[in-house]
Motif scaffolding. Structure first.
Motif, PDB file in Angstrom:
ATOM      1  N   MET A  16      47.928  44.841  50.107  1.00 36.62           N
ATOM      2  CA  MET A  16      46.566  44.483  49.755  1.00 36.62           C
ATOM      3  C   MET A  16      46.203  43.180  50.439  1.00 36.62           C
ATOM      4  SD  MET A  16      46.601  43.011  45.806  1.00 36.62           S
ATOM      5  CE  MET A  16      44.978  42.316  45.865  1.00 36.62           C
ATOM      6  N   ASP A  17      44.947  42.870  50.454  1.00 35.78           N
ATOM      7  CA  ASP A  17      44.488  41.575  50.967  1.00 35.78           C
ATOM      8  C   ASP A  17      44.797  40.527  49.898  1.00 35.78           C
ATOM      9  OD1 ASP A  17      43.170  39.298  51.800  1.00 35.78           O
ATOM     10  OD2 ASP A  17      41.200  40.234  51.919  1.00 35.78           O
ATOM     11  N   HIS A  18      45.858  39.775  50.097  1.00 33.71           N
ATOM     12  CA  HIS A  18      46.319  38.809  49.098  1.00 33.71           C
ATOM     13  C   HIS A  18      45.356  37.637  48.916  1.00 33.71           C
ATOM     14  CE1 HIS A  18      50.110  40.946  48.782  1.00 33.71           C
ATOM     15  NE2 HIS A  18      50.140  40.971  50.103  1.00 33.71           N
ATOM     16  N   SER A  19      44.399  37.495  49.800  1.00 35.21           N
ATOM     17  CA  SER A  19      43.451  36.375  49.708  1.00 35.21           C
ATOM     18  C   SER A  19      42.087  36.797  49.161  1.00 35.21           C
ATOM     19  CB  SER A  19      43.272  35.732  51.084  1.00 35.21           C
ATOM     20  OG  SER A  19      42.635  36.629  51.979  1.00 35.21           O
ATOM     21  N   VAL A  20      41.945  38.035  48.724  1.00 36.27           N
ATOM     22  CA  VAL A  20      40.641  38.555  48.311  1.00 36.27           C
ATOM     23  C   VAL A  20      40.008  37.741  47.184  1.00 36.27           C
ATOM     24  CG1 VAL A  20      41.518  40.278  46.687  1.00 36.27           C
ATOM     25  CG2 VAL A  20      39.345  40.669  47.848  1.00 36.27           C
ATOM     26  N   PHE A  21      40.812  37.112  46.326  1.00 36.13           N
ATOM     27  CA  PHE A  21      40.261  36.332  45.222  1.00 36.13           C
ATOM     28  C   PHE A  21      40.412  34.825  45.414  1.00 36.13           C
ATOM     29  CE2 PHE A  21      41.339  40.479  43.278  1.00 36.13           C
ATOM     30  CZ  PHE A  21      40.045  40.869  42.970  1.00 36.13           C
ATOM     31  N   ASP A  22      40.771  34.404  46.628  1.00 37.97           N
ATOM     32  CA  ASP A  22      40.903  32.965  46.906  1.00 37.97           C
ATOM     33  C   ASP A  22      39.584  32.236  46.689  1.00 37.97           C
ATOM     34  OD1 ASP A  22      43.544  33.289  47.459  1.00 37.97           O
ATOM     35  OD2 ASP A  22      43.367  32.937  49.620  1.00 37.97           O
ATOM     36  N   SER A  23      38.504  32.899  47.040  1.00 40.45           N
ATOM     37  CA  SER A  23      37.175  32.341  46.856  1.00 40.45           C
ATOM     38  C   SER A  23      36.278  33.451  46.339  1.00 40.45           C
ATOM     39  CB  SER A  23      36.643  31.808  48.194  1.00 40.45           C
ATOM     40  OG  SER A  23      35.305  31.406  48.061  1.00 40.45           O
ATOM     41  N   ILE A  24      35.690  33.231  45.187  1.00 43.82           N
ATOM     42  CA  ILE A  24      34.782  34.234  44.617  1.00 43.82           C
ATOM     43  C   ILE A  24      33.395  33.959  45.207  1.00 43.82           C
ATOM     44  CG2 ILE A  24      33.945  35.312  42.492  1.00 43.82           C
ATOM     45  CD1 ILE A  24      36.992  35.415  42.795  1.00 43.82           C
ATOM     46  N   SER A  25      33.264  34.261  46.489  1.00 44.44           N
ATOM     47  CA  SER A  25      32.047  33.893  47.210  1.00 44.44           C
ATOM     48  C   SER A  25      31.338  35.076  47.850  1.00 44.44           C
ATOM     49  CB  SER A  25      32.392  32.867  48.290  1.00 44.44           C
ATOM     50  OG  SER A  25      33.338  33.413  49.189  1.00 44.44           O
ATOM     51  N   THR A  26      31.897  36.261  47.684  1.00 45.31           N
ATOM     52  CA  THR A  26      31.236  37.446  48.214  1.00 45.31           C
ATOM     53  C   THR A  26      30.872  38.363  47.049  1.00 45.31           C
ATOM     54  OG1 THR A  26      33.250  38.755  48.456  1.00 45.31           O
ATOM     55  CG2 THR A  26      32.636  37.334  50.326  1.00 45.31           C
ATOM     56  N   GLU A  27      29.940  39.250  47.288  1.00 43.82           N
ATOM     57  CA  GLU A  27      29.555  40.198  46.243  1.00 43.82           C
ATOM     58  C   GLU A  27      30.763  41.028  45.808  1.00 43.82           C
ATOM     59  OE1 GLU A  27      26.545  43.981  45.704  1.00 43.82           O
ATOM     60  OE2 GLU A  27      26.016  42.423  47.140  1.00 43.82           O
ATOM     61  N   ARG A  28      31.561  41.436  46.776  1.00 38.96           N
ATOM     62  CA  ARG A  28      32.745  42.259  46.495  1.00 38.96           C
ATOM     63  C   ARG A  28      33.741  41.512  45.608  1.00 38.96           C
ATOM     64  NH1 ARG A  28      37.688  43.567  50.481  1.00 38.96           N
ATOM     65  NH2 ARG A  28      37.398  41.370  50.791  1.00 38.96           N
ATOM     66  N   SER A  29      34.092  40.283  45.973  1.00 42.49           N
ATOM     67  CA  SER A  29      35.080  39.547  45.170  1.00 42.49           C
ATOM     68  C   SER A  29      34.519  39.184  43.798  1.00 42.49           C
ATOM     69  CB  SER A  29      35.582  38.302  45.901  1.00 42.49           C
ATOM     70  OG  SER A  29      34.543  37.378  46.133  1.00 42.49           O
ATOM     71  N   ALA A  30      33.232  38.869  43.727  1.00 42.48           N
ATOM     72  CA  ALA A  30      32.612  38.534  42.439  1.00 42.48           C
ATOM     73  C   ALA A  30      32.576  39.752  41.516  1.00 42.48           C
ATOM     74  CB  ALA A  30      31.205  37.991  42.653  1.00 42.48           C
ATOM     75  N   TYR A  31      32.240  40.909  42.065  1.00 43.24           N
ATOM     76  CA  TYR A  31      32.194  42.122  41.255  1.00 43.24           C
ATOM     77  C   TYR A  31      33.569  42.421  40.663  1.00 43.24           C
ATOM     78  CZ  TYR A  31      31.762  46.897  39.738  1.00 43.24           C
ATOM     79  OH  TYR A  31      31.792  48.036  38.968  1.00 43.24           O
ATOM     80  N   TRP A  32      34.595  42.437  41.523  1.00 49.63           N
ATOM     81  CA  TRP A  32      35.926  42.799  41.034  1.00 49.63           C
ATOM     82  C   TRP A  32      36.525  41.707  40.161  1.00 49.63           C
ATOM     83  CZ3 TRP A  32      36.490  47.543  40.449  1.00 49.63           C
ATOM     84  CH2 TRP A  32      35.997  48.453  41.369  1.00 49.63           C
ATOM     85  N   PHE A  33      36.201  40.452  40.406  1.00 51.47           N
ATOM     86  CA  PHE A  33      36.631  39.386  39.500  1.00 51.47           C
ATOM     87  C   PHE A  33      36.087  39.662  38.102  1.00 51.47           C
ATOM     88  CE2 PHE A  33      34.695  35.596  37.485  1.00 51.47           C
ATOM     89  CZ  PHE A  33      35.832  35.127  36.849  1.00 51.47           C
ATOM     90  N   GLY A  34      34.793  39.933  37.993  1.00 46.92           N
ATOM     91  CA  GLY A  34      34.186  40.217  36.700  1.00 46.92           C
ATOM     92  C   GLY A  34      34.763  41.461  36.059  1.00 46.92           C
ATOM     93  N   PHE A  35      35.013  42.465  36.867  1.00 51.75           N
ATOM     94  CA  PHE A  35      35.575  43.710  36.344  1.00 51.75           C
ATOM     95  C   PHE A  35      36.979  43.480  35.803  1.00 51.75           C
ATOM     96  CE2 PHE A  35      36.584  48.156  36.099  1.00 51.75           C
ATOM     97  CZ  PHE A  35      35.353  48.763  35.938  1.00 51.75           C
ATOM     98  N   LEU A  36      37.785  42.728  36.540  1.00 56.49           N
ATOM     99  CA  LEU A  36      39.142  42.421  36.079  1.00 56.49           C
ATOM    100  C   LEU A  36      39.120  41.527  34.847  1.00 56.49           C
ATOM    101  CD1 LEU A  36      40.929  41.885  39.498  1.00 56.49           C
ATOM    102  CD2 LEU A  36      41.305  43.769  37.882  1.00 56.49           C
ATOM    103  N   LEU A  37      38.162  40.613  34.798  1.00 62.02           N
ATOM    104  CA  LEU A  37      38.039  39.742  33.631  1.00 62.02           C
ATOM    105  C   LEU A  37      37.752  40.577  32.380  1.00 62.02           C
ATOM    106  CD1 LEU A  37      38.129  36.753  32.838  1.00 62.02           C
ATOM    107  CD2 LEU A  37      35.671  36.673  33.200  1.00 62.02           C
ATOM    108  N   ALA A  38      36.929  41.601  32.523  1.00 61.92           N
ATOM    109  CA  ALA A  38      36.567  42.444  31.387  1.00 61.92           C
ATOM    110  C   ALA A  38      37.616  43.515  31.084  1.00 61.92           C
ATOM    111  CB  ALA A  38      35.222  43.113  31.654  1.00 61.92           C
TER     112      ALA A  38
END
Length: 89
Positions: free
Chosen positions: A1-23
């Motif tokens: 996987m892209d190990h850096s995908v959550f290094d910065s929650i600065s894209t729509e993609r990373s923000a969406y999945w951050f929120g999804f994982l948080l929930a």
């Protein structure tokens, strides 16, 4: 996987999945897990594709499907923004 995908929650993609994982996600050790109902199998597949992983979506028995990915860097990045083990407690 892209190990850096959550290094910065600065894209729509990373923000969406951050929120999804948080929930609905879970982290423990160096693993990120996401499980949903069988009807949402394609959504788990979208998560796998969006984080550039090549892990198959697993049947967890009953009505659940999910995926568990191993990435210490991604778990560490997620922990900095609140996705931690036992976050519900």
């Amino acid at each position: 996987m892209d190990h850096s995908v959550f290094d910065s929650i600065s894209t729509e993609r990373s923000a969406y999945w951050f929120g999804f994982l948080l929930a609905d996600g879970c982290v423990q050790g160096n693993k990120i897990s996401l499980a949903l109902g069988r009807a949402d199998r394609s959504h788990i597949g979208k998560f796998v594709r969006d984080v550039d992983a090549n892990h198959p979506v697993q049947d967890y028995g009953g009505r659940c499907v999910g995926v568990t990915l191993t990435s210490a860097p991604a778990v560490q990045a997620l922990s900095k923004v609140g996705v931690v083990p036992r976050k519900s407690g």
